[in-house]
Design a protein around this motif. Structure first.
Motif, mmCIF file in Angstrom:
data_model
loop_
_atom_site.group_PDB
_atom_site.id
_atom_site.type_symbol
_atom_site.label_atom_id
_atom_site.label_comp_id
_atom_site.label_asym_id
_atom_site.label_seq_id
_atom_site.Cartn_x
_atom_site.Cartn_y
_atom_site.Cartn_z
ATOM 1 N N THR A 42 0.836 -1.204 0.000
ATOM 2 C CA THR A 42 0.000 0.000 0.000
ATOM 3 C C THR A 42 0.868 1.250 0.000
ATOM 4 O O THR A 42 0.647 2.183 -0.783
ATOM 5 C CB THR A 42 -0.948 -0.004 1.220
ATOM 6 O OG1 THR A 42 -1.867 -1.091 1.077
ATOM 7 C CG2 THR A 42 -1.712 1.303 1.350
ATOM 8 N N GLU A 43 1.861 1.278 0.885
ATOM 9 C CA GLU A 43 2.752 2.438 0.956
ATOM 10 C C GLU A 43 3.492 2.655 -0.358
ATOM 11 O O GLU A 43 3.607 3.787 -0.843
ATOM 12 C CB GLU A 43 3.758 2.269 2.095
ATOM 13 C CG GLU A 43 3.140 2.385 3.459
ATOM 14 C CD GLU A 43 4.126 2.155 4.596
ATOM 15 O OE1 GLU A 43 3.765 2.499 5.723
ATOM 16 O OE2 GLU A 43 5.248 1.652 4.353
ATOM 17 N N LEU A 85 -4.474 0.040 -5.998
ATOM 18 C CA LEU A 85 -4.403 0.440 -4.596
ATOM 19 C C LEU A 85 -5.749 0.229 -3.903
ATOM 20 O O LEU A 85 -5.798 -0.234 -2.761
ATOM 21 C CB LEU A 85 -3.970 1.903 -4.472
ATOM 22 C CG LEU A 85 -3.955 2.483 -3.053
ATOM 23 C CD1 LEU A 85 -2.964 1.741 -2.163
ATOM 24 C CD2 LEU A 85 -3.640 3.975 -3.101
ATOM 25 N N ARG A 132 -4.041 3.603 -8.979
ATOM 26 C CA ARG A 132 -5.099 3.911 -8.002
ATOM 27 C C ARG A 132 -6.105 2.765 -7.916
ATOM 28 O O ARG A 132 -6.567 2.415 -6.825
ATOM 29 C CB ARG A 132 -5.824 5.208 -8.368
ATOM 30 C CG ARG A 132 -5.052 6.450 -8.060
ATOM 31 C CD ARG A 132 -5.870 7.710 -8.422
ATOM 32 N NE ARG A 132 -5.078 8.890 -8.274
ATOM 33 C CZ ARG A 132 -4.857 9.509 -7.121
ATOM 34 N NH1 ARG A 132 -5.379 9.036 -6.010
ATOM 35 N NH2 ARG A 132 -4.114 10.601 -7.080
ATOM 36 N N ARG A 181 1.217 4.034 -3.142
ATOM 37 C CA ARG A 181 0.970 5.473 -2.958
ATOM 38 C C ARG A 181 2.146 6.302 -3.471
ATOM 39 O O ARG A 181 1.948 7.343 -4.114
ATOM 40 C CB ARG A 181 0.706 5.775 -1.484
ATOM 41 C CG ARG A 181 -0.637 5.271 -1.020
ATOM 42 C CD ARG A 181 -0.859 5.565 0.438
ATOM 43 N NE ARG A 181 -2.121 5.015 0.886
ATOM 44 C CZ ARG A 181 -2.361 4.618 2.119
ATOM 45 N NH1 ARG A 181 -1.413 4.725 3.050
ATOM 46 N NH2 ARG A 181 -3.532 4.114 2.447
#
Length: 182
Positions: free
Chosen positions: A130-131, A156, A153, A134
């Motif tokens: 996730t990190e 994610l 996106r 981003r």
């Protein structure tokens, strides 16, 4: 076995796409990011599949089916990442050992664990991915590649959703009575 003597394109080389018109310097950064995401996704995919195969206990069926869905979503995301890397003029990373070597995440070892420990390992990896996603969304935005940004996106969104569901599986709330647990 192939009779082709020379590779059409070597891994790591990026050729600017006439159609997409992303400058080569930018495309190289994006392909590197996408290949890192691809490697991380496949490392997590293989770990989730392992847990899908090994889960046991009273909640076996629900967790087994859910982890199968997670693996499917990860595989779909990996396909998007690889196709975008190719569209930008790069060569998508491939091969099991290559994934672990290039992944920014570390899989658990080959041993079998109880399902709680297994899901904790998965949740940790989902958080790491996730990190990174981003960061790569921001990179794509900064480089003006809004299509890659949008595709990341979407991935994610799935990764965050699955991480959130894993948190719920790991909560200590239960309908099982205390007498049953004793």
């Amino acid at each position: 076995m192939s009779t082709q003597k020379q590779a059409r394109q070597r891994y790591g080389d990026v050729h600017e796409s006439e159609a997409l018109r992303v400058p080569e310097e930018k495309a190289e950064q994006l392909v590197d990011a996408l290949n890192s995401d691809l490697a991380a996704t496949y490392v997590l995919y293989h770990q989730v599949k392992k847990h899908h195969w090994l889960v046991e206990g009273a909640e076996f069926l629900g967790i087994h089916e859910y982890l199968g869905e997670v693996a499917g979503d990860l595989e779909e995301g990996a396909d998007v990442l690889a196709e975008r890397a190719q569209a930008l003029g790069g060569v998508p990373l491939s091969g099991g050992a290559n994934y672990e070597e290039h992944a920014p995440v570390t899989p658990e070892d080959a041993d079998a664990y109880d399902i709680r420990t297994s899901l904790e390992h998965d949740l940790e990896m989902f958080g790491d991915i996730t990190e990174q996603l981003r960061e790569h969304i921001q990179l794509a935005n900064n480089l003006g590649d809004y299509n890659t940004e949008e595709q990341l996106r979407d991935i994610l969104e799935d990764v965050e959703e699955h991480g959130h569901h894993l948190e719920h599986y790991l909560e200590d709330d239960t309908l099982v009575t205390s007498e049953t647990l004793e």
